[in-house]
Design a protein around this motif. Structure first.
Motif, PDB file in Angstrom:
ATOM      1  N   ALA A 101     -67.788 -69.986  22.944  1.00 31.97           N
ATOM      2  CA  ALA A 101     -68.979 -69.221  22.549  1.00 31.97           C
ATOM      3  C   ALA A 101     -69.065 -67.916  23.339  1.00 31.97           C
ATOM      4  O   ALA A 101     -69.335 -66.850  22.771  1.00 31.97           O
ATOM      5  CB  ALA A 101     -70.234 -70.060  22.749  1.00 31.97           C
ATOM      6  N   LEU A 102     -68.815 -67.981  24.642  1.00 32.72           N
ATOM      7  CA  LEU A 102     -68.880 -66.774  25.471  1.00 32.72           C
ATOM      8  C   LEU A 102     -67.767 -65.798  25.135  1.00 32.72           C
ATOM      9  O   LEU A 102     -68.001 -64.582  25.062  1.00 32.72           O
ATOM     10  CB  LEU A 102     -68.829 -67.139  26.954  1.00 32.72           C
ATOM     11  CG  LEU A 102     -70.123 -67.701  27.528  1.00 32.72           C
ATOM     12  CD1 LEU A 102     -69.882 -68.307  28.896  1.00 32.72           C
ATOM     13  CD2 LEU A 102     -71.195 -66.616  27.594  1.00 32.72           C
ATOM     14  N   ARG A 103     -66.566 -66.302  24.928  1.00 30.90           N
ATOM     15  CA  ARG A 103     -65.453 -65.401  24.589  1.00 30.90           C
ATOM     16  C   ARG A 103     -65.698 -64.709  23.248  1.00 30.90           C
ATOM     17  O   ARG A 103     -65.403 -63.520  23.087  1.00 30.90           O
ATOM     18  CB  ARG A 103     -64.135 -66.156  24.607  1.00 30.90           C
ATOM     19  CG  ARG A 103     -63.733 -66.558  26.026  1.00 30.90           C
ATOM     20  CD  ARG A 103     -62.262 -66.880  26.181  1.00 30.90           C
ATOM     21  NE  ARG A 103     -61.995 -67.371  27.518  1.00 30.90           N
ATOM     22  CZ  ARG A 103     -61.891 -66.604  28.608  1.00 30.90           C
ATOM     23  NH1 ARG A 103     -62.016 -65.302  28.507  1.00 30.90           N
ATOM     24  NH2 ARG A 103     -61.653 -67.136  29.798  1.00 30.90           N
ATOM     25  N   ALA A 104     -66.250 -65.437  22.282  1.00 36.93           N
ATOM     26  CA  ALA A 104     -66.566 -64.834  20.978  1.00 36.93           C
ATOM     27  C   ALA A 104     -67.663 -63.782  21.122  1.00 36.93           C
ATOM     28  O   ALA A 104     -67.578 -62.696  20.529  1.00 36.93           O
ATOM     29  CB  ALA A 104     -66.989 -65.918  19.991  1.00 36.93           C
ATOM     30  N   ALA A 105     -68.671 -64.070  21.929  1.00 37.84           N
ATOM     31  CA  ALA A 105     -69.759 -63.109  22.133  1.00 37.84           C
ATOM     32  C   ALA A 105     -69.253 -61.858  22.847  1.00 37.84           C
ATOM     33  O   ALA A 105     -69.649 -60.743  22.497  1.00 37.84           O
ATOM     34  CB  ALA A 105     -70.887 -63.763  22.931  1.00 37.84           C
ATOM     35  N   LEU A 106     -68.377 -62.027  23.827  1.00 35.00           N
ATOM     36  CA  LEU A 106     -67.810 -60.881  24.530  1.00 35.00           C
ATOM     37  C   LEU A 106     -66.942 -60.044  23.590  1.00 35.00           C
ATOM     38  O   LEU A 106     -67.033 -58.804  23.592  1.00 35.00           O
ATOM     39  CB  LEU A 106     -66.999 -61.324  25.757  1.00 35.00           C
ATOM     40  CG  LEU A 106     -66.408 -60.206  26.612  1.00 35.00           C
ATOM     41  CD1 LEU A 106     -67.486 -59.247  27.114  1.00 35.00           C
ATOM     42  CD2 LEU A 106     -65.608 -60.798  27.775  1.00 35.00           C
ATOM     43  N   ALA A 107     -66.151 -60.709  22.767  1.00 32.58           N
ATOM     44  CA  ALA A 107     -65.327 -59.978  21.788  1.00 32.58           C
ATOM     45  C   ALA A 107     -66.201 -59.199  20.813  1.00 32.58           C
ATOM     46  O   ALA A 107     -65.902 -58.038  20.492  1.00 32.58           O
ATOM     47  CB  ALA A 107     -64.408 -60.949  21.047  1.00 32.58           C
ATOM     48  N   ASP A 108     -67.301 -59.794  20.347  1.00 29.39           N
ATOM     49  CA  ASP A 108     -68.236 -59.105  19.455  1.00 29.39           C
ATOM     50  C   ASP A 108     -68.813 -57.871  20.139  1.00 29.39           C
ATOM     51  O   ASP A 108     -68.906 -56.793  19.543  1.00 29.39           O
ATOM     52  CB  ASP A 108     -69.391 -60.023  19.045  1.00 29.39           C
ATOM     53  CG  ASP A 108     -69.004 -61.037  17.989  1.00 29.39           C
ATOM     54  OD1 ASP A 108     -67.892 -60.936  17.424  1.00 29.39           O
ATOM     55  OD2 ASP A 108     -69.814 -61.959  17.737  1.00 29.39           O
ATOM     56  N   LEU A 109     -69.187 -58.035  21.392  1.00 32.33           N
ATOM     57  CA  LEU A 109     -69.791 -56.923  22.142  1.00 32.33           C
ATOM     58  C   LEU A 109     -68.771 -55.796  22.332  1.00 32.33           C
ATOM     59  O   LEU A 109     -69.086 -54.626  22.129  1.00 32.33           O
ATOM     60  CB  LEU A 109     -70.267 -57.444  23.491  1.00 32.33           C
ATOM     61  CG  LEU A 109     -71.287 -56.634  24.239  1.00 32.33           C
ATOM     62  CD1 LEU A 109     -72.552 -56.461  23.422  1.00 32.33           C
ATOM     63  CD2 LEU A 109     -71.615 -57.306  25.556  1.00 32.33           C
ATOM     64  N   GLN A 110     -67.547 -56.156  22.688  1.00 33.01           N
ATOM     65  CA  GLN A 110     -66.504 -55.146  22.885  1.00 33.01           C
ATOM     66  C   GLN A 110     -66.181 -54.419  21.592  1.00 33.01           C
ATOM     67  O   GLN A 110     -65.829 -53.243  21.607  1.00 33.01           O
ATOM     68  CB  GLN A 110     -65.243 -55.807  23.472  1.00 33.01           C
ATOM     69  CG  GLN A 110     -65.432 -56.218  24.910  1.00 33.01           C
ATOM     70  CD  GLN A 110     -64.320 -57.112  25.425  1.00 33.01           C
ATOM     71  OE1 GLN A 110     -63.734 -57.900  24.690  1.00 33.01           O
ATOM     72  NE2 GLN A 110     -64.041 -57.001  26.714  1.00 33.01           N
ATOM     73  N   ALA A 111     -66.306 -55.116  20.477  1.00 32.26           N
ATOM     74  CA  ALA A 111     -66.026 -54.512  19.173  1.00 32.26           C
ATOM     75  C   ALA A 111     -67.233 -53.775  18.606  1.00 32.26           C
ATOM     76  O   ALA A 111     -67.155 -53.184  17.532  1.00 32.26           O
ATOM     77  CB  ALA A 111     -65.554 -55.592  18.191  1.00 32.26           C
TER      78      ALA A 111
END
Length: 179
Positions: free
Chosen positions: A165-175
């Motif tokens: 969940a955290l890795r997906a949220a971080l990827a969303d934020l970076q994108a």
């Protein structure tokens, strides 16, 4: 260097981290409980609960700081996350307030490294994906507001579900796709 470069995601035991402060996902009494709260209290030793007794509890969304005692971390920042009631009782803003309040205390004390558990996602029932989005978005806002305040912000996961969940949220934020 982006504001997000200070953020790390790590799966393991938050009580083992030698950072300036770890955040405790506490209950309102601050006197210990289950999950990460109980683990932090056990690892810190009896002096932690003695100091917490002097604090008079804590309201949801707010934070208070104590010493770290027997922990590798110098301090514990206690914050009380919201209990999940479907998201209709102000839970998203209260959860964001937990991260904001904790970071504000750390910044005021000159603490440069801080580790967070997944606040409210245990017995308080907050959905991990939604909580991760709020955590990352709030931390990113604070890093953008005061870019030189922190060297390291570690988001600690207890299990694979929280880490994903955290890795997906971080990827969303970076994108640039944060929800």
């Amino acid at each position: 260097m982006s504001d997000l470069d200070a953020i790390q995601i790590w799966r393991g035991d938050i009580t083992t981290l030698g950072v300036d402060a770890i955040v405790n996902a506490a209950n309102s009494s601050l006197l210990g409980g289950g999950g990460v709260d109980g683990a932090i209290h056990r690892a810190a030793g009896p002096q932690l609960v003695e100091e917490c007794r002097l604090l008079g509890g804590c309201k949801t969304g707010q934070a208070k700081i104590t010493g770290g005692y027997d922990l590798p971390a110098r301090h514990v920042i206690h914050t009380v996350g919201p209990v999940w009631h479907g998201g209709t009782q102000g839970e998203p803003e209260l959860l964001a307030d937990c991260y904001r309040s904790s970071l504000n205390i750390a910044r005021e004390r000159g603490l440069r490294s801080i580790a967070f558990p997944a606040i409210s996602t245990g017995i308080f029932g907050y959905p991990a994906d939604a909580a991760a989005q709020i955590a990352l978005r709030t931390i990113a806002e604070e890093l953008h507001r005061t870019p030189d305040a922190f060297e390291s912000i570690v988001l600690v996961c207890f299990d694979e579900r929280a880490e994903d969940a955290l890795r997906a949220a971080l990827a969303d934020l970076q994108a640039g796709n944060a929800r």
